[in-house]
Scaffold this active site. Structure first.
Site, PDB file in Angstrom:
ATOM      1  N   THR A 139       1.402  -5.384   3.988  1.00  0.00           N
ATOM      2  CA  THR A 139       1.201  -5.827   5.374  1.00  0.00           C
ATOM      3  C   THR A 139       0.715  -7.267   5.497  1.00  0.00           C
ATOM      4  O   THR A 139       0.948  -7.913   6.519  1.00  0.00           O
ATOM      5  CB  THR A 139       0.193  -4.911   6.087  1.00  0.00           C
ATOM      6  N   ASP A 140       0.032  -7.799   4.470  1.00  0.00           N
ATOM      7  CA  ASP A 140      -0.642  -9.078   4.647  1.00  0.00           C
ATOM      8  C   ASP A 140       0.310 -10.222   4.976  1.00  0.00           C
ATOM      9  O   ASP A 140      -0.024 -11.093   5.780  1.00  0.00           O
ATOM     10  CB  ASP A 140      -1.466  -9.431   3.399  1.00  0.00           C
ATOM     11  N   GLN A 172      -3.411 -21.780  18.698  1.00  0.00           N
ATOM     12  CA  GLN A 172      -4.289 -20.775  18.115  1.00  0.00           C
ATOM     13  C   GLN A 172      -4.297 -19.493  18.939  1.00  0.00           C
ATOM     14  O   GLN A 172      -4.729 -18.450  18.450  1.00  0.00           O
ATOM     15  CB  GLN A 172      -5.712 -21.324  17.993  1.00  0.00           C
ATOM     16  N   CYS A 173      -3.843 -19.574  20.180  1.00  0.00           N
ATOM     17  CA  CYS A 173      -3.794 -18.396  21.054  1.00  0.00           C
ATOM     18  C   CYS A 173      -2.551 -17.571  20.724  1.00  0.00           C
ATOM     19  O   CYS A 173      -1.453 -18.123  20.679  1.00  0.00           O
ATOM     20  CB  CYS A 173      -3.748 -18.804  22.519  1.00  0.00           C
ATOM     21  N   THR A 216       0.809  -1.222   0.000  1.00  0.00           N
ATOM     22  CA  THR A 216       0.000   0.000   0.000  1.00  0.00           C
ATOM     23  C   THR A 216       0.836   1.264   0.000  1.00  0.00           C
ATOM     24  O   THR A 216       0.473   2.258  -0.640  1.00  0.00           O
ATOM     25  CB  THR A 216      -0.939  -0.007   1.226  1.00  0.00           C
ATOM     26  N   ASP A 243       1.447  -7.374  -4.890  1.00  0.00           N
ATOM     27  CA  ASP A 243       0.665  -7.560  -3.677  1.00  0.00           C
ATOM     28  C   ASP A 243       1.368  -8.593  -2.810  1.00  0.00           C
ATOM     29  O   ASP A 243       1.819  -9.638  -3.298  1.00  0.00           O
ATOM     30  CB  ASP A 243      -0.739  -8.058  -4.061  1.00  0.00           C
ATOM     31  N   SER A 244       1.478  -8.329  -1.513  1.00  0.00           N
ATOM     32  CA  SER A 244       2.226  -9.251  -0.656  1.00  0.00           C
ATOM     33  C   SER A 244       1.539 -10.605  -0.512  1.00  0.00           C
ATOM     34  O   SER A 244       2.177 -11.577  -0.097  1.00  0.00           O
ATOM     35  CB  SER A 244       2.455  -8.640   0.734  1.00  0.00           C
TER      36      SER A 244
END
Length: 335
Positions: free
Chosen positions: A87-88, A264-265, A12, A55-56
């Site tokens: 950023t992705d 997942q935490c 971006t 695009d990342s």
């Protein structure tokens, strides 16, 4: 003045209202940066390269290896490096480069923005100024500069799609806090770091990643997968009474596939000895991912596979800190 190489890879920050791809030619892009942020020329002697522009979401292991190789080639001529990145997948690239450039001895600062530099309300200007400032400070770290923090790459993850504080480091304090002044953490750059010999020349991300949910059917391990990365519940638990899960893990064992378990935490990590379900996973040969983020675990496993490593090499890797990644029982003091 410090000599800084800025590598623009897309995202971006560098988007222009016209969308003219020629605007991203190195010479024109440097002019664009200095027009929008004239103080950059007073901070450092900047050189710009555009190794790729995309695009990342489309970043591949080959792109990361290209960045690592280019930085090593230029290391003797520059004091620091800034990478503009979407950023992705920035946390993935930062984790990979954190390991691949662990022994570089110079700052590598990844940054980007949630809004383009040309916009009136944009975080791009401050992120870029702070990134160049950090790259001039001779701190041998690979990290993400975004919002009000510089975060160690191998401990970082994206946490927001719209907030200017887009990244966090759930299990490590920041390398620096950025406000009216840049406040460096006392141990930034102090950890010994070295990628083990024989690793890093190639990456292999032929990894089956699984994020389970209650009631999920465990399908057969895909043909061609060379490892499995499971984001388990909590401290590393799975429904080990399910026959299909047992069959899944048994196939992994028969095929000699490394199985790494993360959580997942975002905060805390995996301790397979903490609960019965975790102990059953460990008994079937799974490797604890400890406090590794999902991206650091994926990067480390891909580096091991890229060197032809298997279960034992992966087990050793996840019990060892290569680049200051958080390890169980080795808490970093708060700033």
């Amino acid at each position: 003045m410090r000599r800084i190489l800025l590598l623009h890879t897309g995202g971006t920050l560098g988007m222009t209202p016209s969308g003219d791809p020629a605007a991203l030619a190195p010479g024109r892009f440097l002019d664009h940066l200095q027009e929008q942020v004239p103080e950059l020329g007073r901070m450092a002697e900047l050189s710009v390269e555009v190794p790729f522009n995309q695009d990342s979401a489309c970043v591949e292991p080959s792109h990361v290896l290209l960045l690592a190789r280019r930085i090593r080639e230029a290391a003797a001529r520059f004091d620091g490096f800034v990478i503009i990145h979407g950023t992705d997948t920035m946390a993935f690239t930062a984790s990979m480069l954190g390991f691949l450039l662990a022994d570089l001895g110079k700052p590598v600062v990844l940054t980007g923005s949630q809004r383009p530099l040309a916009f009136v309300r944009s975080d791009a200007r401050s992120n870029l100024v702070n990134a160049v400032d950090l790259a001039c400070r001779a701190i041998p770290e690979v990290g993400i500069c975004f919002g009000t923090h510089w975060l160690r790459g191998v401990g970082s993850d994206k946490q927001s799609v719209h907030q200017f504080e887009a990244f966090h480091s759930p299990n490590l304090p920041p390398l620096a806090e950025i406000g009216a002044e840049i406040r460096l953490h006392g141990e930034a750059g102090q950890f010994p770091r070295q990628l083990p010999a024989g690793l890093g020349a190639a990456l292999d991300l032929t990894i089956c990643t699984v994020t389970p949910h209650p009631g999920m059917a465990w399908f057969p391990v895909p043909e061609g997968a060379k490892a499995v990365l499971i984001q388990a519940f909590g401290a590393g638990t799975l429904p080990m009474e399910r026959p299909d899960l047992k069959a899944f893990l048994e196939v992994c064992r028969q095929r000699q596939l490394p199985v790494v378990v993360t959580s997942q935490c975002p905060f805390g990590g995996v301790d397979l000895s903490a609960y019965e379900m975790g102990r059953k996973i460990e008994a079937m040969g799974a490797i604890s991912g400890g406090l590794h983020t999902r991206w650091a675990a994926l990067a480390k496993l891909g580096i091991v596979l890229g060197a032809g490593g298997g279960i034992e090499q992966a087990r050793t890797a996840f019990a060892t800190s290569w680049a200051g990644e958080p390890m169980p029982g080795a808490a970093w003091p708060q700033a």
